[in-house]
Design an enzyme around this catalytic site. Structure first.
Site, PDB file in Angstrom:
ATOM      1  N   ASP A  54      59.089  15.835  45.067  1.00  0.00           N
ATOM      2  CA  ASP A  54      59.472  14.899  44.015  1.00  0.00           C
ATOM      3  C   ASP A  54      60.326  15.631  42.985  1.00  0.00           C
ATOM      4  O   ASP A  54      59.874  16.631  42.414  1.00  0.00           O
ATOM      5  CB  ASP A  54      58.211  14.372  43.315  1.00  0.00           C
ATOM      6  CG  ASP A  54      57.426  13.426  44.197  1.00  0.00           C
ATOM      7  OD1 ASP A  54      57.886  12.289  44.377  1.00  0.00           O
ATOM      8  OD2 ASP A  54      56.357  13.834  44.700  1.00  0.00           O
ATOM      9  N   HIS A  83      47.828  18.415  54.285  1.00  0.00           N
ATOM     10  CA  HIS A  83      48.210  18.294  55.689  1.00  0.00           C
ATOM     11  C   HIS A  83      47.015  18.203  56.636  1.00  0.00           C
ATOM     12  O   HIS A  83      47.122  18.563  57.800  1.00  0.00           O
ATOM     13  CB  HIS A  83      49.121  19.459  56.082  1.00  0.00           C
ATOM     14  CG  HIS A  83      50.461  19.369  55.435  1.00  0.00           C
ATOM     15  ND1 HIS A  83      50.705  19.811  54.153  1.00  0.00           N
ATOM     16  CD2 HIS A  83      51.633  18.839  55.865  1.00  0.00           C
ATOM     17  CE1 HIS A  83      51.967  19.580  53.845  1.00  0.00           C
ATOM     18  NE2 HIS A  83      52.554  18.983  54.868  1.00  0.00           N
ATOM     19  N   HIS A 140      53.215  26.748  40.900  1.00  0.00           N
ATOM     20  CA  HIS A 140      52.357  25.884  41.725  1.00  0.00           C
ATOM     21  C   HIS A 140      50.979  26.537  41.801  1.00  0.00           C
ATOM     22  O   HIS A 140      50.678  27.454  41.024  1.00  0.00           O
ATOM     23  CB  HIS A 140      52.986  25.665  43.119  1.00  0.00           C
ATOM     24  CG  HIS A 140      52.644  24.319  43.697  1.00  0.00           C
ATOM     25  ND1 HIS A 140      51.383  24.029  44.163  1.00  0.00           N
ATOM     26  CD2 HIS A 140      53.385  23.195  43.868  1.00  0.00           C
ATOM     27  CE1 HIS A 140      51.358  22.774  44.596  1.00  0.00           C
ATOM     28  NE2 HIS A 140      52.554  22.234  44.428  1.00  0.00           N
TER      29      HIS A 140
HETATM   30  C1  LIG Z   1      52.556  12.008  41.962  1.00  0.00           C
HETATM   31  C2  LIG Z   1      52.723  13.489  41.984  1.00  0.00           C
HETATM   32  C3  LIG Z   1      53.621  14.055  42.863  1.00  0.00           C
HETATM   33  C4  LIG Z   1      53.817  15.431  42.903  1.00  0.00           C
HETATM   34  N1  LIG Z   1      54.753  15.947  43.743  1.00  0.00           N
HETATM   35  C5  LIG Z   1      55.000  17.274  43.707  1.00  0.00           C
HETATM   36  C6  LIG Z   1      56.033  17.838  44.515  1.00  0.00           C
HETATM   37  O1  LIG Z   1      56.705  17.138  45.274  1.00  0.00           O
HETATM   38  N2  LIG Z   1      56.239  19.161  44.429  1.00  0.00           N
HETATM   39  C7  LIG Z   1      55.496  19.974  43.606  1.00  0.00           C
HETATM   40  O2  LIG Z   1      55.723  21.172  43.552  1.00  0.00           O
HETATM   41  N3  LIG Z   1      54.527  19.468  42.841  1.00  0.00           N
HETATM   42  C8  LIG Z   1      54.262  18.152  42.863  1.00  0.00           C
HETATM   43  N4  LIG Z   1      53.261  17.644  42.084  1.00  0.00           N
HETATM   44  C9  LIG Z   1      52.508  18.546  41.209  1.00  0.00           C
HETATM   45  C10 LIG Z   1      51.636  19.542  41.919  1.00  0.00           C
HETATM   46  O3  LIG Z   1      50.651  18.913  42.698  1.00  0.00           O
HETATM   47  C11 LIG Z   1      51.012  20.458  40.875  1.00  0.00           C
HETATM   48  O4  LIG Z   1      51.976  20.891  39.963  1.00  0.00           O
HETATM   49  C12 LIG Z   1      50.386  21.673  41.479  1.00  0.00           C
HETATM   50  O5  LIG Z   1      49.240  21.297  42.195  1.00  0.00           O
HETATM   51  C13 LIG Z   1      49.961  22.728  40.446  1.00  0.00           C
HETATM   52  O6  LIG Z   1      49.016  22.195  39.581  1.00  0.00           O
HETATM   53  P1  LIG Z   1      49.280  22.069  38.025  1.00  0.00           P
HETATM   54  O7  LIG Z   1      50.693  21.675  37.839  1.00  0.00           O
HETATM   55  O8  LIG Z   1      48.344  21.005  37.577  1.00  0.00           O
HETATM   56  O9  LIG Z   1      48.982  23.403  37.422  1.00  0.00           O
HETATM   57  C14 LIG Z   1      53.053  16.267  42.041  1.00  0.00           C
HETATM   58  C15 LIG Z   1      52.128  15.694  41.160  1.00  0.00           C
HETATM   59  C16 LIG Z   1      51.959  14.319  41.125  1.00  0.00           C
HETATM   60  C17 LIG Z   1      50.986  13.734  40.160  1.00  0.00           C
END
Ligand SMILES: Cc1cc2nc3c(=O)[nH]c(=O)nc-3n(C[C@H](O)[C@H](O)[C@H](O)COP(=O)(O)O)c2cc1C
Length: 417
Positions: free
Chosen positions: A355, A17, A104
């Site tokens: 997502d 943000h 997260h």
């Molecule tokens: C294209 C893309 C979209 C994402 N959208 C979301 C989202 O809408 N909500 C969410 O909780 N995580 C989303 N993520 C994942 C988080 O960024 C990620 O799970 C979080 O930073 C924690 O990191 P880790 O899962 O690698 O441990 C997305 C990841 C990608 C690659």
């Protein structure tokens, strides 16, 4: 840290943000024709709000080229790429002021830094990947022009729904002592890897190029969305036309560098190259990639490619292919029993736009990271080759120690599969 690569060095910046996100690329060769549109194409494939399968956050993700390019050509100086964050709603995150989102990065960022971005996952947000995708598009343009290299990724599974030919059914392994198992990947899937195009991938909103499977995936993602839940999946990527000799053993083996790149993408949990985990079920006699003379030139090719184009950490000139596993996104709007930052138990029902499944949007991110790895390795190997070319030819060593210069004569009836 926030920098990736040795000679083609990409530093990304920005939070979910803040005013903008982007990248600085150092080490891009001068003289590369480059327009904003070359970068925009991939950013638009990554952007949110593309379909009802992705987050509705409405960002156009228009790229602004800041430096390093004049009259449509790179100067060899650092290239600055900037994308403004426009559709921000920090208020959506008021619940998560109290609660770290389960699975997260809120809690670990706070533990690590002692301070964290006020909303939206900050630096851990997928907004950060904009810088990677923009830089990857530039690497890809060089690789295409200089080597004809093609990189195509696609969604190979969502939840329990696999592309039909990607995984051998378990029934094909009848008992412990039966080695007559099927190959790790079906012939149809191997053929798909040789031919699949981005147009075929983008023809489906899921980015799974198998229409029937894509329909089932859509239903699965929408079911997760309607239940205020989420679901994971896998992305398969193939790199066609990479020359032999890329990869820096031992710690920077090509598969290790690819794994590093892929597992740095948010939400990734798994990486496998070539036959991967499925290859462990196939005996060596069936798994080995026998050599054949390379068609139309010197050197060797392989009859099969279970290695995924990499042996000893070095590319062998075959297609490089691998698969990346993405977890079910952490932010779900259904209530979850968890704890607040101070340990007080409670129920989090997150708000915001998220997502339900990240894999359709992860496809261009995987392609970008693949391009960054190959670009860097190409520049490193070219530097080595240039250094060697200044030396006199080696004549003092036994022939078994030196690469043969002339291709051997073609054998009769030889066929490459
Ligand atoms: C294209 C893309 C979209 C994402 N959208 C979301 C989202 O809408 N909500 C969410 O909780 N995580 C989303 N993520 C994942 C988080 O960024 C990620 O799970 C979080 O930073 C924690 O990191 P880790 O899962 O690698 O441990 C997305 C990841 C990608 C690659």
């Amino acid at each position: 840290m926030s920098t990736f690569g040795t000679l083609f060095r990409v530093t990304t910046y920005g939070e979910s943000h803040c005013a903008s996100v982007g990248a600085i690329i150092d080490g891009c060769p001068p003289g590369l024709p480059l327009a904003a549109q070359d970068v925009q194409v991939q950013l638009s494939r990554r952007r949110p709000g593309q379909s009802n399968l992705t987050t509705p956050r409405d960002e156009k993700d228009l790229v602004h080229l800041q430096s390093g390019i004049e009259h449509g050509v790179t100067l060899g100086t650092p290239i600055g790429l900037l994308v403004r964050n426009e559709d921000q709603r920090p208020k959506d995150y008021s619940e998560t002021d109290l609660y770290p989102r389960p699975s997260h990065a809120d809690w670990t960022y706070l533990e690590k830094y002692g301070v964290k971005a006020s909303s939206g996952g900050g630096r851990s947000s997928a907004r950060e990947t904009i810088g990677r995708v923009a830089a990857g598009a530039i690497a890809e343009k060089y690789l295409k022009l200089a080597y004809g290299i093609e990189i195509v990724a696609f969604v190979s599974s969502v939840g329990k729904i696999d592309m039909p030919s990607a995984v051998s059914p378990p029934s094909q392994v009848p008992d412990d002592d039966d080695d007559t198992v099927e190959d790790a990947l079906s012939p149809e899937f191997v053929e798909l890897l040789k031919t699949v195009t981005r147009e075929q991938v983008d023809a489906q909103p899921t980015r799974c190029p198998h229409a029937e499977t894509s329909e089932r995936m859509i239903k699965r993602i929408l079911r997760a969305k309607e239940a205020n839940d989420s679901i994971g999946g896998t992305v398969t990527c193939v790199i066609r036309g990479a020359p032999a000799g890329l990869g820096e053993p031992v710690f920077d083996k090509l598969e290790a560098t690819l794994a590093h790149a892929m597992l740095s993408i948010p939400a990734t949990k798994a990486f496998e190259i070539g036959s991967g985990f499925r290859g462990t079920r196939v005996p060596g006699s069936r798994h080995n990639d026998a050599f054949v003379r390379r068609e139309g030139g010197g050197g060797l090719a392989t009859r099969t490619n279970w290695s995924g184009g990499v042996q000893g950490g070095i590319s062998n000139g075959e297609d490089i292919y691998f698969r990346v596993g993405f977890k079910s996104p952490a932010t779900i709007t259904q209530p979850q029993e968890t704890a607040q930052y101070d340990g007080t138990p409670g129920t989090l029902a997150a708000r915001g736009r998220h997502d339900p499944c990240v894999v359709p949007r992860a496809v261009p991110i995987v392609e970008a990271m693949a391009a960054l790895v190959i670009m860097d390795q190409v520049l490193i190997q070219n530097a080595r080759r240039a250094a060697v070319s200044l030396l006199p030819p080696i004549t003092t060593l036994p022939p078994t120690m030196v690469k043969p210069t002339a291709p051997a004569a073609k054998a009769e009836g030889e066929e490459k599969h």
